[in-house]
Design a protein around this motif. Structure first.
Motif: not given
Length: 211
Positions: A72-75, A98-99, A106-109, A158-160
């Motif tokens: 969310r911060r990245y977006y 892509v976004s 992100a929602e389902h990780m 991924t690396s967030l």
């Protein structure tokens, strides 16, 4: 699955929306892929890598929550996929897709059946360029992703999660001298297969002898 080396290398995609969140992935299959990953080159043959495979539902959910916060911060930042090429009409539609897929992941990780963290033993992170350090992990992680693709599994680099590296280390009992480098969600993928992605022409990024 029989797949040529060229097809494997050109059709291994970042799989986000097409990860099957309902189908269990056998641990033996993940072990097969990691066993192949350990054949990758590593600086000075140090083999300082470690692989944390997370299947526990509560731990996956906790990691997913951290990842979602970071996304969310990245977006909202200027570096988000949707804003990256917003002034280039030829790339806007692709970046929006892509976004959207990144937001879905992100929602389902936390629901992805297997989360694999690739780590390195690092007493202290060096200052300046760290390419030499992480070059001992990246080839192995990519080999894991290729091996997974060859076995009908989808993955994504991924690396967030690294914004919460300390919290995740505490959750999983990772020692202080082991640093996380990548989080690879792993699941069977839905649909038939994958094709080549649209990329810029080679000559736009190729430099021979000088820039």
């Amino acid at each position: 699955m029989t797949i040529s080396a060229d097809e494997l290398l050109t059709t291994t995609r970042s799989v986000r929306k097409r990860l099957d969140l309902t189908r269990r992935v056998p641990l033996d299959l993940v072990r097969e892929c990691l066993d192949i990953a350990l054949q990758a080159p590593t600086g000075s043959n140090a083999q300082g890598w470690h692989w944390v495979v997370v299947t526990d539902e509560d731990k996956r959910k906790a990691i997913g929550d951290y990842y979602g916060r970071s996304w969310r911060r990245y977006y909202e930042s200027k570096a988000s996929p949707e804003r990256l090429y917003e002034n280039d009409p030829a790339r806007v539609a692709t970046q929006q897709r892509v976004s959207a897929s990144a937001a879905y992941l992100a929602e389902h990780m936390g629901e992805v059946p297997v989360l694999v963290l690739g780590c390195l033993t690092v007493p202290a992170l060096p200052q300046g360029n760290q390419a030499g350090l992480w070059g001992s992990l990246l080839p192995a992680a990519w080999s894991y992703m290729l091996a997974a693709r060859a076995r009908g599994l989808g993955t994504a680099w991924t690396s967030l999660h690294l914004a919460y590296e300390a919290e995740i280390a505490e959750l999983l009992g990772i020692p202080d001298d082991v640093r996380q480098g990548v989080l690879i969600p792993t699941a069977y993928y839905t649909g038939e297969t994958f094709g080549r992605a649209k990329r810029q022409p080679l000559d736009e990024v190729l430099h021979i002898d000088q820039w």
